[in-house]
Scaffold this motif. Structure first.
Motif, PDB file in Angstrom:
ATOM      1  N   ILE A 101       7.336   5.039 -16.543  1.00  0.00           N
ATOM      2  CA  ILE A 101       7.063   3.644 -16.206  1.00  0.00           C
ATOM      3  C   ILE A 101       6.890   2.842 -17.488  1.00  0.00           C
ATOM      4  O   ILE A 101       6.085   3.181 -18.351  1.00  0.00           O
ATOM      5  N   SER A 102       7.667   1.780 -17.599  1.00  0.00           N
ATOM      6  CA  SER A 102       7.676   1.039 -18.855  1.00  0.00           C
ATOM      7  C   SER A 102       7.018  -0.324 -18.762  1.00  0.00           C
ATOM      8  O   SER A 102       6.781  -0.955 -19.787  1.00  0.00           O
ATOM      9  N   CYS A 103       6.749  -0.812 -17.558  1.00  0.00           N
ATOM     10  CA  CYS A 103       6.111  -2.122 -17.450  1.00  0.00           C
ATOM     11  C   CYS A 103       5.182  -2.151 -16.246  1.00  0.00           C
ATOM     12  O   CYS A 103       5.301  -1.349 -15.319  1.00  0.00           O
ATOM     13  N   LEU A 104       4.275  -3.111 -16.258  1.00  0.00           N
ATOM     14  CA  LEU A 104       3.211  -3.180 -15.257  1.00  0.00           C
ATOM     15  C   LEU A 104       3.754  -3.344 -13.850  1.00  0.00           C
ATOM     16  O   LEU A 104       3.260  -2.731 -12.901  1.00  0.00           O
ATOM     17  N   GLU A 105       4.793  -4.143 -13.685  1.00  0.00           N
ATOM     18  CA  GLU A 105       5.265  -4.438 -12.335  1.00  0.00           C
ATOM     19  C   GLU A 105       5.921  -3.244 -11.657  1.00  0.00           C
ATOM     20  O   GLU A 105       6.147  -3.256 -10.450  1.00  0.00           O
ATOM     21  N   ASN A 106       6.216  -2.193 -12.413  1.00  0.00           N
ATOM     22  CA  ASN A 106       6.799  -1.000 -11.814  1.00  0.00           C
ATOM     23  C   ASN A 106       5.754  -0.039 -11.259  1.00  0.00           C
ATOM     24  O   ASN A 106       6.099   0.967 -10.644  1.00  0.00           O
ATOM     25  N   LEU A 107       4.496  -0.353 -11.483  1.00  0.00           N
ATOM     26  CA  LEU A 107       3.436   0.482 -10.927  1.00  0.00           C
ATOM     27  C   LEU A 107       3.405   0.346  -9.406  1.00  0.00           C
ATOM     28  O   LEU A 107       3.770  -0.706  -8.857  1.00  0.00           O
ATOM     29  N   PRO A 108       2.975   1.379  -8.698  1.00  0.00           N
ATOM     30  CA  PRO A 108       2.838   1.270  -7.236  1.00  0.00           C
ATOM     31  C   PRO A 108       1.864   0.157  -6.860  1.00  0.00           C
ATOM     32  O   PRO A 108       0.908  -0.134  -7.596  1.00  0.00           O
ATOM     33  N   ASP A 109       2.094  -0.449  -5.701  1.00  0.00           N
ATOM     34  CA  ASP A 109       1.234  -1.551  -5.259  1.00  0.00           C
ATOM     35  C   ASP A 109      -0.223  -1.119  -5.153  1.00  0.00           C
ATOM     36  O   ASP A 109      -1.136  -1.891  -5.457  1.00  0.00           O
ATOM     37  N   GLU A 110      -0.460   0.111  -4.695  1.00  0.00           N
ATOM     38  CA  GLU A 110      -1.832   0.590  -4.557  1.00  0.00           C
ATOM     39  C   GLU A 110      -2.560   0.596  -5.899  1.00  0.00           C
ATOM     40  O   GLU A 110      -3.737   0.239  -5.987  1.00  0.00           O
ATOM     41  N   LEU A 111      -1.846   0.976  -6.956  1.00  0.00           N
ATOM     42  CA  LEU A 111      -2.450   1.004  -8.284  1.00  0.00           C
ATOM     43  C   LEU A 111      -2.655  -0.409  -8.819  1.00  0.00           C
ATOM     44  O   LEU A 111      -3.669  -0.712  -9.465  1.00  0.00           O
ATOM     45  N   LEU A 112      -1.707  -1.292  -8.530  1.00  0.00           N
ATOM     46  CA  LEU A 112      -1.865  -2.693  -8.938  1.00  0.00           C
ATOM     47  C   LEU A 112      -3.086  -3.320  -8.268  1.00  0.00           C
ATOM     48  O   LEU A 112      -3.850  -4.050  -8.906  1.00  0.00           O
ATOM     49  N   LEU A 113      -3.272  -3.036  -6.990  1.00  0.00           N
ATOM     50  CA  LEU A 113      -4.425  -3.581  -6.279  1.00  0.00           C
ATOM     51  C   LEU A 113      -5.730  -3.069  -6.878  1.00  0.00           C
ATOM     52  O   LEU A 113      -6.726  -3.802  -6.951  1.00  0.00           O
ATOM     53  N   ASP A 114      -5.734  -1.818  -7.293  1.00  0.00           N
ATOM     54  CA  ASP A 114      -6.930  -1.271  -7.926  1.00  0.00           C
ATOM     55  C   ASP A 114      -7.198  -1.978  -9.254  1.00  0.00           C
ATOM     56  O   ASP A 114      -8.350  -2.289  -9.586  1.00  0.00           O
ATOM     57  N   ILE A 115      -6.162  -2.256 -10.007  1.00  0.00           N
ATOM     58  CA  ILE A 115      -6.310  -2.990 -11.270  1.00  0.00           C
ATOM     59  C   ILE A 115      -6.808  -4.409 -10.997  1.00  0.00           C
ATOM     60  O   ILE A 115      -7.713  -4.914 -11.670  1.00  0.00           O
ATOM     61  N   PHE A 116      -6.233  -5.046  -9.988  1.00  0.00           N
ATOM     62  CA  PHE A 116      -6.625  -6.421  -9.657  1.00  0.00           C
ATOM     63  C   PHE A 116      -8.098  -6.510  -9.257  1.00  0.00           C
ATOM     64  O   PHE A 116      -8.735  -7.549  -9.448  1.00  0.00           O
ATOM     65  N   SER A 117      -8.629  -5.439  -8.686  1.00  0.00           N
ATOM     66  CA  SER A 117     -10.014  -5.476  -8.211  1.00  0.00           C
ATOM     67  C   SER A 117     -11.014  -5.642  -9.350  1.00  0.00           C
ATOM     68  O   SER A 117     -12.167  -6.005  -9.115  1.00  0.00           O
ATOM     69  N   TYR A 118     -10.588  -5.379 -10.583  1.00  0.00           N
ATOM     70  CA  TYR A 118     -11.482  -5.520 -11.735  1.00  0.00           C
ATOM     71  C   TYR A 118     -11.444  -6.929 -12.329  1.00  0.00           C
ATOM     72  O   TYR A 118     -12.183  -7.230 -13.261  1.00  0.00           O
ATOM     73  N   LEU A 119     -10.587  -7.780 -11.792  1.00  0.00           N
ATOM     74  CA  LEU A 119     -10.452  -9.133 -12.309  1.00  0.00           C
ATOM     75  C   LEU A 119     -11.105 -10.125 -11.358  1.00  0.00           C
ATOM     76  O   LEU A 119     -11.114  -9.926 -10.140  1.00  0.00           O
ATOM     77  N   SER A 120     -11.640 -11.200 -11.912  1.00  0.00           N
ATOM     78  CA  SER A 120     -12.141 -12.268 -11.054  1.00  0.00           C
ATOM     79  C   SER A 120     -10.950 -12.943 -10.386  1.00  0.00           C
ATOM     80  O   SER A 120      -9.833 -12.950 -10.933  1.00  0.00           O
ATOM     81  N   PRO A 121     -11.131 -13.509  -9.188  1.00  0.00           N
ATOM     82  CA  PRO A 121     -10.003 -14.146  -8.504  1.00  0.00           C
ATOM     83  C   PRO A 121      -9.316 -15.222  -9.334  1.00  0.00           C
ATOM     84  O   PRO A 121      -8.088 -15.334  -9.332  1.00  0.00           O
ATOM     85  N   ILE A 122     -10.106 -16.025 -10.058  1.00  0.00           N
ATOM     86  CA  ILE A 122      -9.501 -17.077 -10.875  1.00  0.00           C
ATOM     87  C   ILE A 122      -8.624 -16.475 -11.969  1.00  0.00           C
ATOM     88  O   ILE A 122      -7.473 -16.878 -12.167  1.00  0.00           O
ATOM     89  N   ASP A 123      -9.149 -15.483 -12.689  1.00  0.00           N
ATOM     90  CA  ASP A 123      -8.357 -14.829 -13.739  1.00  0.00           C
ATOM     91  C   ASP A 123      -7.128 -14.151 -13.151  1.00  0.00           C
ATOM     92  O   ASP A 123      -6.054 -14.139 -13.773  1.00  0.00           O
ATOM     93  N   LEU A 124      -7.286 -13.592 -11.973  1.00  0.00           N
ATOM     94  CA  LEU A 124      -6.175 -12.906 -11.328  1.00  0.00           C
ATOM     95  C   LEU A 124      -5.015 -13.861 -11.056  1.00  0.00           C
ATOM     96  O   LEU A 124      -3.858 -13.568 -11.386  1.00  0.00           O
TER      97      LEU A 124
END
Length: 320
Positions: free
Chosen positions: A2-25
């Motif tokens: 995997i060479s870029c963030l958008e190629n990660l599975p959606d489940e993993l992206l959602l886990d990453i997003f959970s660490y960000l505030s909604p505004i920053d997201l």
């Protein structure tokens, strides 16, 4: 690899997003490409935000994305822009203004079509203001057609018997109502499963209608300004024969406290009751050894956790 963030599975992206505030997201990932937009717009993702002074100015651009809103500031804000909200909390610090309440009751079917949970913190001194009274009217005439859980601080009296029906509510916590109005309240909420309220004023409810609520399974009541009268309590509980959990707080004269009477009310009348919680202040000044707590504990399993204790020179019996 995997060479870029958008190629990660959606489940993993959602886990990453959970660490960000909604505004920053949203500032970081919205409008990058269709993939990220589809994730952020997914209605199954519950995005919540605490609205404070330091983030309010950035919210306008992403208002439709938020499903859980907690208003915790005194800045002018138009909550009607959050028309995708599922859960809305106003207060407790600062207390919601009349302007916020006015926005809430302004065409709720248009601005809050998906609202399922509403919590309003407001001092009792302002609960009888016109906006607050209007909120009661909108709520109990089914203008919030999807509302399932509601917590309001105010006391209600003299409920109307016409145009008063809200089949969507499953859970309701209110600051109080009179004994006389409680059956009216129950009849207007046919699908209610949980009710928490303070009871104010002694009323003759013995000869009222034989209405039975078929869905209420959890009732929590606190008697205010009067002692618990078992005859009235017995008549009141006849309206809710299918209780499974019952919680009560109040005061009872020591010379009227009788575990046999409590057993007859709770066990003999409620086939499905399996949990009983109480905190009862014994109003007479007596010694602890005047009540045989061991006898009470052995009387029935729902009394097995009963204990006696003193607080501020008053004696209490409780299992909480």
């Amino acid at each position: 690899m995997i060479s870029c963030l958008e190629n990660l599975p959606d489940e993993l992206l959602l886990d990453i997003f959970s660490y960000l505030s909604p505004i920053d997201l949203f500032i970081s990932f919205s409008y990058i490409n269709n993939h990220f937009n589809s994730i952020l717009c997914d209605q199954s993702i519950q995005l919540g935000i605490r609205i404070a002074k330091n983030n309010y100015t950035k919210i306008d651009y992403f208002a439709n994305y938020f499903t859980h809103i907690y208003i915790c500031n005194d800045t002018d804000i138009d909550i009607r822009q959050f028309n995708n909200v599922r859960s809305l909390t106003l207060g407790p610090y600062p207390k919601p203004s009349d302007e916020l309440i006015n926005q809430l009751v302004d065409q709720p079917q248009r601005y809050f079509p998906y609202l399922t949970q509403l919590i309003v913190y407001q001092p009792l001194s302002t609960w009888y203001s016109p906006p607050s009274v209007r909120l009661w009217t909108q709520l109990f005439t089914n203008r919030f057609s999807r509302l399932k859980h509601c917590s309001l601080p105010g006391r209600i009296f003299a409920l109307p018997t016409t145009y008063f029906y809200c089949p969507s509510l499953y859970s309701l916590s209110i600051g109080g109502c009179s004994l006389r109005d409680l059956p009216v309240l129950l009849s207007a909420l046919p699908n209610l499963k949980f009710l928490s309220t303070d009871l104010w004023g002694i009323a003759d409810i013995i000869n009222q209608s034989s209405y039975h609520h078929s869905n209420l399974s959890h009732l929590s009541i606190k008697f205010r300004q009067q002692t618990i009268v078992l005859e009235e309590l017995c008549c009141l509980l006849l309206y809710v024969p299918y209780l499974k959990i019952f919680t009560i707080e109040g005061t009872q004269q020591h010379n009227t406290f009788n575990i046999d009477n409590w057993y007859n009310i709770l066990i003999s009348q409620f086939e499905y009751l399996n949990k009983f919680y109480c905190t009862i202040r014994l109003s007479d000044s007596i010694e602890n050894n005047k009540i045989d707590i061991n006898y009470i504990r052995k009387y029935n399993k729902i009394f097995s956790q009963m204990k006696l204790f003193r607080r501020n020179d008053s004696l209490f019996i409780s299992n909480q």
